[in-house]
Design an enzyme around this catalytic site. Structure first.
Site: not given
Ligand code: F0G
Length: 471
Positions: A84, A136-137, A227, A270, A394, A461
């Site tokens: 843990y 970014f979303t 990021d 990624k 997108r 989305f």
């Molecule tokens: N920042 C970027 C630039 C991203 O592309 C993503 C995720 C995140 C943060 C968030 O990370 O998904 O691990 O919580 N992008 C995915 C995509 C969902 O399909 O582009 P996460």
């Protein structure tokens, strides 16, 4: 069209490259019939996020968590120390991040948005601005939930799909200066800087730009958080395009870039070549202290942050593998291969071709449709119907609604993303995808667009549902 007697390398006027890995284990995949795809898409409300994976042929929804791990990473999974607290794998991960990214303190999280939540809650005061090189979303949502106000400070070229600027991810320093003048430095939480800007089409930031940004921020006492999700891919573009970096390794470029920032959050799903995981890394002890305190509320103890020991081991190995020059070159080479085929057929897309995906310019693709008919969403649906290829919107659906006015945000970029997972598909898969895009393009005038039938409150989305516009 393709001359059948020439290899693609010859057609492109160069010697071919090959993926720097060979396949040791395979996962069978199956093609569906047009009838099955029609039924599956209807059930999914014309949203590719709601399709079942087994109904998809080639899955280019995302490069997130979809990489193939190496034999070394799988071997590392057997070395999981599932204690843990204080797992051996955490210390290995911590020192690997310190070594390759150069930050002092590491907080593991279950994935990128876990780290976005921590950094946003730790440093944003309600009402403060958070300037970023495009949104970014999930990043912007966490900043807004923490009371921040996002301000777009990317260069104008980033919003123009045809601009060939080599570093379309760059921050426009004049926009940052204007914001400081208007709001005062005290009212800026930090600069939210992304390497290879996802929503702009996977476009990089130059070293010169981050260096100048650092100097400007130092004058005003503003911190920069990165990021780092696709920062390795950004380092490759610097090596390729920026003077003075051709002889430096991707690893050395990565380390230098990070040195101009105060910390980073990471979706390890990624660049870092794992199926799950993330981290937050920081240079300032006070911010680390706050994040470490909060991680136990949202993720888990600060020595696992939502990951199993084995996941942290695979992640540490993934970091070592992803900074290898030949890995990045072939990864981006595959994206370019697909892009070059489409280019030859005149398919509209974001230029230059970015790091992780081809972004089809859905607005130009369906120039007879208004943006309110969701051209990006429509194109993703049509690609699935044609050949079982799964892409992602997108555009206006991803952009969501303005929290103040409640209206749709209509972004300039209305795109459909064909995202390439790392080390998963071969050149033949890219050819099958390209041919499907071409088929959909050839019958574009018959396409009428979609209307939204259900809209969730957050990140719509992912779960929204649509219906075809008839007549
Ligand atoms: N920042 C970027 C630039 C991203 O592309 C993503 C995720 C995140 C943060 C968030 O990370 O998904 O691990 O919580 N992008 C995915 C995509 C969902 O399909 O582009 P996460």
């Amino acid at each position: 069209m393709t001359n059948q007697m020439m290899t693609t390398g010859q057609q492109l006027g160069r010697r071919s490259w090959a993926e720097p890995w060979k396949i040791k284990m395979v996962e069978p995949m199956f093609m569906t019939t047009a009838e099955q795809r029609g039924a599956a898409l209807g059930e999914a409300g014309y949203n590719t996020f709601l399709l079942k994976s087994e109904d998809v042929y080639i899955d280019l929804l995302t490069d997130s968590g979809t990489s193939a791990m190496s034999d070394r990473q799988w071997a590392g999974m057997m070395l999981g120390d599932e204690a843990y607290a204080g797992s051996r794998n955490f210390y290995r991960l911590e020192s690997t991040i310190q070594h390759y990214y150069g930050y002092r303190y590491v907080v593991p999280t279950h994935q990128g948005r876990g780290a976005e939540n921590l950094i946003s809650q730790a440093v944003i005061r309600r009402g403060q601005y958070v300037p970023g090189n495009m949104y970014f979303t999930t990043t912007r949502l966490h900043q807004e939930l923490a009371g921040g106000i996002f301000a777009d400070v990317i260069i104008d070229e980033a919003h123009d799909p045809s601009s060939l600027h080599p570093f379309k991810g760059n921050v426009d320093l004049d926009k940052v200066r204007a914001l400081i003048d208007r709001e005062s430095a005290n009212n800026i939480a930090y600069i939210s800087l992304a390497g290879t800007v996802n929503m702009a089409g996977g476009q990089p930031v130059s070293m010169a730009n981050v260096r100048e940004l650092r100097a400007l921020c130092d004058q005003h006492g503003i911190r920069i958080y990165l990021d780092a999700t696709r920062m390795v891919e950004n380092a490759f573009f610097i090596q390729e395009r920026e003077e003075g970096y051709a002889d430096k390794s991707v690893a050395a470029i990565l380390l230098e870039f990070c040195s101009y920032t105060d910390g980073a959050w990471m979706s390890a799903k990624k660049d870092n070549l794992v199926n799950i995981g993330g981290w937050l890394a920081l240079n300032h002890e006070d911010v680390y202290e706050r994040a470490r305190n909060m991680v136990v509320v949202y993720e888990g103890l600060h020595t696992y942050g939502g990951m199993a020991g084995r996941d942290m081991e695979a992640l540490a190995i993934g970091i070592e593998e992803c900074v290898q020059d030949q890995h990045v070159r072939s990864r981006i080479g595959q994206v370019r291969y697909l892009g070059t085929l489409l280019e030859q057929w005149g398919i509209p897309m974001v230029q230059p071709i970015g790091g992780h995906a081809i972004f089809l310019n859905a607005r130009a693709f369906y120039d007879h449709l208004p943006q309110s008919a969701f051209p990006g969403q429509t194109l993703a649906a049509e690609l699935y119907l044609d050949g079982g290829v799964r892409a992602m919107e997108r555009g206006v659906v991803s952009a969501g609604r303005d929290p103040e006015t409640g209206d749709h945000r209509y972004p300039k970029l209305e795109l459909t993303r064909l995202t390439i997972p790392r080390r998963v598909y071969t050149q033949s898969h890219m050819e099958v995808v390209a041919e499907s895009v071409k088929a959909v393009y050839d019958r574009r005038s018959e396409t009428r667009g979609l209307k939204m039938a259900y809209e969730p409150e957050y990140l719509r989305f992912f779960q929204a549902r649509f219906e075809p516009i008839s007549g």
